[in-house]
Design a protein around this motif. Sequence first.
Motif, PDB file in Angstrom:
ATOM      1  N   LEU A  81     -63.743  54.216   6.903  1.00 28.80           N
ATOM      2  CA  LEU A  81     -63.596  52.766   6.811  1.00 28.80           C
ATOM      3  C   LEU A  81     -63.595  52.333   5.347  1.00 28.80           C
ATOM      4  O   LEU A  81     -64.568  52.548   4.627  1.00 28.80           O
ATOM      5  CB  LEU A  81     -64.760  52.093   7.549  1.00 28.80           C
ATOM      6  CG  LEU A  81     -64.884  50.566   7.470  1.00 28.80           C
ATOM      7  CD1 LEU A  81     -63.696  49.896   8.129  1.00 28.80           C
ATOM      8  CD2 LEU A  81     -66.169  50.106   8.140  1.00 28.80           C
ATOM      9  N   VAL A  82     -62.475  51.773   4.899  1.00 21.54           N
ATOM     10  CA  VAL A  82     -62.398  51.277   3.524  1.00 21.54           C
ATOM     11  C   VAL A  82     -61.842  49.861   3.582  1.00 21.54           C
ATOM     12  O   VAL A  82     -60.786  49.639   4.173  1.00 21.54           O
ATOM     13  CB  VAL A  82     -61.469  52.155   2.642  1.00 21.54           C
ATOM     14  CG1 VAL A  82     -61.485  51.649   1.201  1.00 21.54           C
ATOM     15  CG2 VAL A  82     -61.873  53.612   2.703  1.00 21.54           C
ATOM     16  N   LEU A 122     -55.174  48.358  10.452  1.00 20.31           N
ATOM     17  CA  LEU A 122     -55.722  47.136   9.862  1.00 20.31           C
ATOM     18  C   LEU A 122     -56.720  46.546  10.849  1.00 20.31           C
ATOM     19  O   LEU A 122     -56.393  46.296  12.014  1.00 20.31           O
ATOM     20  CB  LEU A 122     -54.603  46.121   9.600  1.00 20.31           C
ATOM     21  CG  LEU A 122     -55.053  44.729   9.169  1.00 20.31           C
ATOM     22  CD1 LEU A 122     -55.609  44.767   7.748  1.00 20.31           C
ATOM     23  CD2 LEU A 122     -53.905  43.732   9.248  1.00 20.31           C
ATOM     24  N   LEU A 123     -57.950  46.339  10.382  1.00 19.24           N
ATOM     25  CA  LEU A 123     -59.003  45.869  11.274  1.00 19.24           C
ATOM     26  C   LEU A 123     -59.128  44.353  11.304  1.00 19.24           C
ATOM     27  O   LEU A 123     -60.185  43.779  11.006  1.00 19.24           O
ATOM     28  CB  LEU A 123     -60.336  46.500  10.871  1.00 19.24           C
ATOM     29  CG  LEU A 123     -60.335  48.023  10.968  1.00 19.24           C
ATOM     30  CD1 LEU A 123     -61.577  48.587  10.296  1.00 19.24           C
ATOM     31  CD2 LEU A 123     -60.246  48.493  12.409  1.00 19.24           C
ATOM     32  N   GLU A 124     -58.041  43.693  11.645  1.00 23.19           N
ATOM     33  CA  GLU A 124     -58.050  42.238  11.814  1.00 23.19           C
ATOM     34  C   GLU A 124     -57.513  41.952  13.200  1.00 23.19           C
ATOM     35  O   GLU A 124     -56.638  42.665  13.691  1.00 23.19           O
ATOM     36  CB  GLU A 124     -57.180  41.555  10.767  1.00 23.19           C
ATOM     37  CG  GLU A 124     -57.582  41.817   9.327  1.00 23.19           C
ATOM     38  CD  GLU A 124     -58.899  41.190   8.920  1.00 23.19           C
ATOM     39  OE1 GLU A 124     -59.312  40.188   9.525  1.00 23.19           O
ATOM     40  OE2 GLU A 124     -59.533  41.731   7.991  1.00 23.19           O
ATOM     41  N   LYS A 154     -67.984  43.889  10.809  1.00 22.91           N
ATOM     42  CA  LYS A 154     -68.312  43.225   9.545  1.00 22.91           C
ATOM     43  C   LYS A 154     -67.288  43.461   8.452  1.00 22.91           C
ATOM     44  O   LYS A 154     -67.324  42.792   7.421  1.00 22.91           O
ATOM     45  CB  LYS A 154     -69.695  43.697   9.067  1.00 22.91           C
ATOM     46  CG  LYS A 154     -70.828  43.144   9.897  1.00 22.91           C
ATOM     47  CD  LYS A 154     -72.155  43.645   9.369  1.00 22.91           C
ATOM     48  CE  LYS A 154     -73.291  42.982  10.107  1.00 22.91           C
ATOM     49  NZ  LYS A 154     -74.586  43.611   9.757  1.00 22.91           N
ATOM     50  N   ALA A 155     -66.407  44.406   8.653  1.00 25.23           N
ATOM     51  CA  ALA A 155     -65.413  44.723   7.625  1.00 25.23           C
ATOM     52  C   ALA A 155     -64.205  43.796   7.673  1.00 25.23           C
ATOM     53  O   ALA A 155     -63.446  43.700   6.705  1.00 25.23           O
ATOM     54  CB  ALA A 155     -64.951  46.167   7.763  1.00 25.23           C
ATOM     55  N   SER A 156     -64.058  43.100   8.784  1.00 18.47           N
ATOM     56  CA  SER A 156     -62.894  42.228   8.930  1.00 18.47           C
ATOM     57  C   SER A 156     -62.922  41.104   7.903  1.00 18.47           C
ATOM     58  O   SER A 156     -63.952  40.467   7.689  1.00 18.47           O
ATOM     59  CB  SER A 156     -62.866  41.666  10.351  1.00 18.47           C
ATOM     60  OG  SER A 156     -62.417  40.326  10.367  1.00 18.47           O
ATOM     61  N   ALA A 198     -57.445  37.209  -3.760  1.00 17.75           N
ATOM     62  CA  ALA A 198     -57.118  37.675  -2.405  1.00 17.75           C
ATOM     63  C   ALA A 198     -57.831  38.938  -1.931  1.00 17.75           C
ATOM     64  O   ALA A 198     -57.901  39.171  -0.738  1.00 17.75           O
ATOM     65  CB  ALA A 198     -55.604  37.875  -2.286  1.00 17.75           C
ATOM     66  N   SER A 199     -58.341  39.732  -2.841  1.00 14.64           N
ATOM     67  CA  SER A 199     -58.818  41.036  -2.386  1.00 14.64           C
ATOM     68  C   SER A 199     -60.093  40.965  -1.553  1.00 14.64           C
ATOM     69  O   SER A 199     -60.896  40.046  -1.687  1.00 14.64           O
ATOM     70  CB  SER A 199     -59.034  41.990  -3.573  1.00 14.64           C
ATOM     71  OG  SER A 199     -60.190  41.593  -4.292  1.00 14.64           O
ATOM     72  N   HIS A 200     -60.229  41.950  -0.719  1.00 16.20           N
ATOM     73  CA  HIS A 200     -61.404  42.138   0.135  1.00 16.20           C
ATOM     74  C   HIS A 200     -62.629  42.328  -0.763  1.00 16.20           C
ATOM     75  O   HIS A 200     -63.702  41.788  -0.485  1.00 16.20           O
ATOM     76  CB  HIS A 200     -61.166  43.369   1.001  1.00 16.20           C
ATOM     77  CG  HIS A 200     -62.154  43.580   2.103  1.00 16.20           C
ATOM     78  ND1 HIS A 200     -63.400  44.139   1.887  1.00 16.20           N
ATOM     79  CD2 HIS A 200     -62.089  43.327   3.427  1.00 16.20           C
ATOM     80  CE1 HIS A 200     -64.039  44.226   3.043  1.00 16.20           C
ATOM     81  NE2 HIS A 200     -63.274  43.737   3.996  1.00 16.20           N
TER      82      HIS A 200
END
Lengths: 158, 260
Positions: free
Chosen positions: A40-41, A60-62, A105-107, B109-111
């Motif tokens: 997970l990045v 993509l985790l969205e 939580k990564a979304s 924009a970046s995460h």
Amino acid sequence: MRFNEKELVCLSRQPSEMAAELGMRGPKKGDVVKRRLVKLVVNFLFYFRTDEEEPVGALLLEQCRVEREDTQIFSVAFLDDAERKYLFECDSEEQCKEWIDSIIKASYEFMRRNLIFYRTEIHRLTGKDPLEQYGISEETRFQVNSGSQLMARDTSSL
Amino acid sequence: MKLNEKILTHFLSCTSPVDKEGYLYKKERNGTYHRRWFVLKANLLFYQERPADRHLMGVIVLEGCTVQMLESDGYFPFSLEFGAGFKSYRFAAGDAQTQGRWMKALFLASHCYLSCLLRDLERQYEEAKQQQESNVPSSSFKSLCPPTNSLLVPTLGPSAAVREGRSFSATAALPPRSLPTKVTGKKSPKKWPRRNAYVTPLNGPAPLYGEWPLVGSDPLVEFSKLHAYYGKEVQNAREEWLRSRQTEENHSEKDLIDLG
């Protein structure tokens, strides 16, 4: 569809707290469980063949739903087709819970909602907008009502 | 490496916020500029030929890049730089304002940027809550911690227009700048601050796992504490209403309409 593959591969090599060998099964009928290094990045889930440096693929985790399927199994389904789920088999219940939590939580959208909450609360408690000090309080990205797509299209520039 | 295109296409068309969209020129490999419709959502920059196009031409994942202003060549160019060994993505706007707005939007924009910002606000929130709980009067509330340098957005004034190689990176530390302090004189007319819909409701059913964000790090807070916490708003609003009624009553003798 073109995408910046080289950069994305580079991203997949970044250190991550959530990286483990899991049993992974694709969403299609007939897909079998395969051993993959899942990583997970940011808001991407990369999966590698265990001995390879370049990922096989990236998700993509969205707009996805993460669910517990069994004690040690979780699934990720994308909302355009809730029937087709990617399944992940963990080594323990603990590990399974950790992955579910981390993916949620990564979304980016999850994080954005939390940011808006904190912004509102800090403003309520202190009378100050915490984004002002960074010069970003007017950015549409961090507005309370960002969620509608009623934005004027900027066609004037060209 | 496969990138699941369906997931991306779905994300583009779903109702999650569009952070910016508009026409820009994109420089192709042969050096020519082509006008494309760009949609910036989260940390992804999508592009297609026209807004209504069903075919998605491409997407650029905005992690690990800096935004760089380029020397004007008649247009207003800028680029996304991913570092040594990676090619840069070149764009051009039709005017300085559009260029500035896009550059700023891409910079934020970046995460990673959101992650830093979120951590910072979490900390400020905890501090603010603690201050409130210890009943320190607002006037002696210490100013919030000085802004983390890496989150400051450099201001793009008109004088900054033509400067080659000026880059903005969310990860590099920027020299400290004194931002002009904006004094908001007007008081918010809202008595009820807009509550984020995703805050765990007090009386609602327990949130389904995976559907509600975990707000803060509080485990189950006692209902009485939550009640007192949110009840304060009601108390304040009620007091203010009572006070305004008092003032109304004091003025009740005066004619409603002044007939001169």
